[in-house]
Each structure stands twice: as structure tokens, then as C-alpha cells.
Scaffold this motif. Sequence first.
Motif, PDB file in Angstrom:
ATOM      1  N   MET A   1      53.601  15.675  26.507  1.00  0.00           N
ATOM      2  CA  MET A   1      54.979  15.837  26.969  1.00  0.00           C
ATOM      3  C   MET A   1      55.957  15.810  25.795  1.00  0.00           C
ATOM      4  O   MET A   1      56.909  16.585  25.742  1.00  0.00           O
ATOM      5  CB  MET A   1      55.313  14.733  27.966  1.00  0.00           C
ATOM      6  N   GLN A   2      55.718  14.888  24.852  1.00  0.00           N
ATOM      7  CA  GLN A   2      56.587  14.793  23.683  1.00  0.00           C
ATOM      8  C   GLN A   2      56.516  16.063  22.835  1.00  0.00           C
ATOM      9  O   GLN A   2      57.530  16.497  22.281  1.00  0.00           O
ATOM     10  CB  GLN A   2      56.197  13.574  22.845  1.00  0.00           C
ATOM     11  N   LYS A   3      55.313  16.655  22.760  1.00  0.00           N
ATOM     12  CA  LYS A   3      55.162  17.898  21.996  1.00  0.00           C
ATOM     13  C   LYS A   3      55.948  19.029  22.642  1.00  0.00           C
ATOM     14  O   LYS A   3      56.560  19.845  21.951  1.00  0.00           O
ATOM     15  CB  LYS A   3      53.687  18.277  21.895  1.00  0.00           C
ATOM     16  N   ILE A   4      55.955  19.061  23.981  1.00  0.00           N
ATOM     17  CA  ILE A   4      56.709  20.102  24.692  1.00  0.00           C
ATOM     18  C   ILE A   4      58.198  19.936  24.456  1.00  0.00           C
ATOM     19  O   ILE A   4      58.918  20.912  24.184  1.00  0.00           O
ATOM     20  CB  ILE A   4      56.398  20.045  26.205  1.00  0.00           C
ATOM     21  N   ILE A   5      58.675  18.679  24.528  1.00  0.00           N
ATOM     22  CA  ILE A   5      60.104  18.412  24.297  1.00  0.00           C
ATOM     23  C   ILE A   5      60.487  18.772  22.870  1.00  0.00           C
ATOM     24  O   ILE A   5      61.540  19.387  22.618  1.00  0.00           O
ATOM     25  CB  ILE A   5      60.425  16.937  24.599  1.00  0.00           C
ATOM     26  N   ALA A   6      59.637  18.415  21.906  1.00  0.00           N
ATOM     27  CA  ALA A   6      59.900  18.747  20.503  1.00  0.00           C
ATOM     28  C   ALA A   6      59.925  20.253  20.301  1.00  0.00           C
ATOM     29  O   ALA A   6      60.771  20.781  19.564  1.00  0.00           O
ATOM     30  CB  ALA A   6      58.832  18.110  19.614  1.00  0.00           C
ATOM     31  N   PHE A   7      59.009  20.959  20.961  1.00  0.00           N
ATOM     32  CA  PHE A   7      58.966  22.422  20.863  1.00  0.00           C
ATOM     33  C   PHE A   7      60.250  23.037  21.421  1.00  0.00           C
ATOM     34  O   PHE A   7      60.834  23.947  20.810  1.00  0.00           O
ATOM     35  CB  PHE A   7      57.748  22.945  21.624  1.00  0.00           C
ATOM     36  N   LEU A   8      60.693  22.549  22.576  1.00  0.00           N
ATOM     37  CA  LEU A   8      61.908  23.080  23.188  1.00  0.00           C
ATOM     38  C   LEU A   8      63.134  22.804  22.318  1.00  0.00           C
ATOM     39  O   LEU A   8      64.024  23.655  22.195  1.00  0.00           O
ATOM     40  CB  LEU A   8      62.104  22.480  24.582  1.00  0.00           C
ATOM     41  N   LYS A   9      63.176  21.621  21.701  1.00  0.00           N
ATOM     42  CA  LYS A   9      64.295  21.301  20.807  1.00  0.00           C
ATOM     43  C   LYS A   9      64.312  22.236  19.612  1.00  0.00           C
ATOM     44  O   LYS A   9      65.369  22.738  19.216  1.00  0.00           O
ATOM     45  CB  LYS A   9      64.188  19.841  20.339  1.00  0.00           C
ATOM     46  N   ASP A  10      63.149  22.472  19.025  1.00  0.00           N
ATOM     47  CA  ASP A  10      63.072  23.335  17.842  1.00  0.00           C
ATOM     48  C   ASP A  10      63.479  24.776  18.160  1.00  0.00           C
ATOM     49  O   ASP A  10      64.189  25.415  17.368  1.00  0.00           O
ATOM     50  CB  ASP A  10      61.649  23.325  17.270  1.00  0.00           C
ATOM     51  N   THR A  11      63.038  25.271  19.309  1.00  0.00           N
ATOM     52  CA  THR A  11      63.330  26.661  19.650  1.00  0.00           C
ATOM     53  C   THR A  11      64.764  26.860  20.132  1.00  0.00           C
ATOM     54  O   THR A  11      65.210  28.007  20.269  1.00  0.00           O
ATOM     55  CB  THR A  11      62.372  27.166  20.750  1.00  0.00           C
ATOM     56  N   HIS A  12      65.483  25.734  20.380  1.00  0.00           N
ATOM     57  CA  HIS A  12      66.853  25.856  20.843  1.00  0.00           C
ATOM     58  C   HIS A  12      67.877  25.342  19.834  1.00  0.00           C
ATOM     59  O   HIS A  12      69.066  25.246  20.147  1.00  0.00           O
ATOM     60  CB  HIS A  12      67.014  25.134  22.190  1.00  0.00           C
ATOM     61  N   LYS A  13      67.411  25.023  18.631  1.00  0.00           N
ATOM     62  CA  LYS A  13      68.349  24.737  17.546  1.00  0.00           C
ATOM     63  C   LYS A  13      68.789  26.034  16.886  1.00  0.00           C
ATOM     64  O   LYS A  13      69.950  26.211  16.528  1.00  0.00           O
ATOM     65  CB  LYS A  13      67.687  23.813  16.516  1.00  0.00           C
ATOM     66  N   ASN A  14      67.835  26.921  16.706  1.00  0.00           N
ATOM     67  CA  ASN A  14      68.081  28.264  16.191  1.00  0.00           C
ATOM     68  C   ASN A  14      67.208  29.211  16.995  1.00  0.00           C
ATOM     69  O   ASN A  14      66.140  28.823  17.480  1.00  0.00           O
ATOM     70  CB  ASN A  14      67.736  28.374  14.700  1.00  0.00           C
ATOM     71  N   ILE A  15      67.646  30.444  17.129  1.00  0.00           N
ATOM     72  CA  ILE A  15      66.841  31.388  17.878  1.00  0.00           C
ATOM     73  C   ILE A  15      65.562  31.685  17.097  1.00  0.00           C
ATOM     74  O   ILE A  15      65.594  31.985  15.907  1.00  0.00           O
ATOM     75  CB  ILE A  15      67.622  32.688  18.187  1.00  0.00           C
ATOM     76  N   ASP A  16      64.454  31.531  17.758  1.00  0.00           N
ATOM     77  CA  ASP A  16      63.143  31.692  17.124  1.00  0.00           C
ATOM     78  C   ASP A  16      62.630  33.105  17.416  1.00  0.00           C
ATOM     79  O   ASP A  16      62.154  33.389  18.520  1.00  0.00           O
ATOM     80  CB  ASP A  16      62.172  30.647  17.678  1.00  0.00           C
ATOM     81  N   THR A  17      62.732  33.994  16.418  1.00  0.00           N
ATOM     82  CA  THR A  17      62.318  35.381  16.615  1.00  0.00           C
ATOM     83  C   THR A  17      60.803  35.545  16.609  1.00  0.00           C
ATOM     84  O   THR A  17      60.307  36.654  16.818  1.00  0.00           O
ATOM     85  CB  THR A  17      62.929  36.277  15.524  1.00  0.00           C
ATOM     86  N   THR A  18      60.076  34.448  16.353  1.00  0.00           N
ATOM     87  CA  THR A  18      58.609  34.518  16.410  1.00  0.00           C
ATOM     88  C   THR A  18      58.076  34.013  17.756  1.00  0.00           C
ATOM     89  O   THR A  18      56.872  34.053  17.984  1.00  0.00           O
ATOM     90  CB  THR A  18      57.979  33.685  15.275  1.00  0.00           C
ATOM     91  N   LEU A  19      58.980  33.538  18.612  1.00  0.00           N
ATOM     92  CA  LEU A  19      58.570  33.038  19.921  1.00  0.00           C
ATOM     93  C   LEU A  19      58.287  34.221  20.842  1.00  0.00           C
ATOM     94  O   LEU A  19      59.211  34.870  21.349  1.00  0.00           O
ATOM     95  CB  LEU A  19      59.660  32.155  20.524  1.00  0.00           C
TER      96      LEU A  19
END
Length: 201
Positions: A1-19
Motif C-alpha cells: 500500500m505504501q508503495k502505491i501511495i509513493a508511486f501516486l505521489k511521484d507521478t503527480h508531482k510532475n507529469i510522468d511521460t514514461t507512465l
Amino acid sequence: MQKIIAFLKDTHKNIDTTLEIPPFISISLLILYTLISGVSGHLIGLDLFNREYQPFTLVFDTFLLRIFILILYIIFSIVFLYLMILWFRRERVRIPVLLSYYAIVTTAVFFVSLILFAAVVGLHYGFGLMNYPILIVFGVTIVIIFTTLNIYPGYIFFLAIRHRPIDIFWPVILYIIGIHMITYLMFRLWSVVDILKMWTG
């Protein structure tokens, strides 16, 4: 769960064009969520506000038209977001990336929608809430769902252009106006379905 939250935080700090979730998965999720939420909202709306309607009987003609309208709304929203980012960012963000972000938010909105729809049904059948009060509750539920679906892409647009050497105020205002025009058009088409039903009924 923590990994999912960390992933969501990272992808919503800057737009991730590799997502990039594979398009067939993200598109399938969008269609699935649209169908399930559309069926739920359609049935609840008919059950609460149409006195001649047999409870929880699917009316296919109006249902199919409204599902088509919801799918059009999603398509226009994604295309509009893509064009706005292309124009103000001066750089393409691939459609699969935008579909991936949409898949993330629609997953959350889907579960919230089911909870809100269940609350509406519970208030109606469990507590006998009827007429204008249940209409207001149902209306607020729809507003929450579509407000989220409008705000989230706006945030993605903000992330995409915030590092550009431009004043982002007017692009954001332009985006808000555009997405609300798309939403307004969708609700107008939604009302047209009822008019067509009256003419053909």
C-alpha cells in the motif's frame, strides 16, 4: 500500500511521460467503469424519478444513448487535454500517457461512485427519503463525480505546463472554460435523450 501511495505521489508531482499503462488495459478500464457506473446511475435515476418505471429494469434505448454520450464525454475530454498541452507546452504528451492518468483517476472515481450510489439507494429504501430531498442527494452525487472528472485533468494540464516560461493563469482559465463547455454539451445531450423518449414513447 505504501508503495502505491509513493508511486501516486511521484507521478503527480510532475507529469510522468514514461507512465504508460498498455492502451488496451486503460481503454478497457475506462469502458468498464463507464458501463458499470452508467448502468448504476441510469437505473437509480429511473427508479427514483420515473413513476411508470418497473424497479431496476434496464431501458435499453435510453441506456445505450447515455452510455454513448458518456464515452463521447471521455473522448472529447482526453482530446481537449491533449490539444491544450500540445499548444501551451509546445511538446507532445502521448495519448497513452494521458489514458494512463485517466485510468488512475477513473479507478478512484468508480469506487467513490459506487459508494455514493449505494448511499442514495440506502437513504431512499432504508430511510424513506423521497421527492426533493433524494433528488438533491442524487444531484449532489452526480456533481461530485463530474467535478472530480473535470478537476483532475485540469491538474494534469497544470503539471504539464507549469515549468514553461509563460503565465499559466490564462491557460488554466481557458482549460476550465473548455472542459465546462464539454460538460455542458454532455448534459444537454443527456436531456435530449429524455425529449426523444417522449417523442418516440
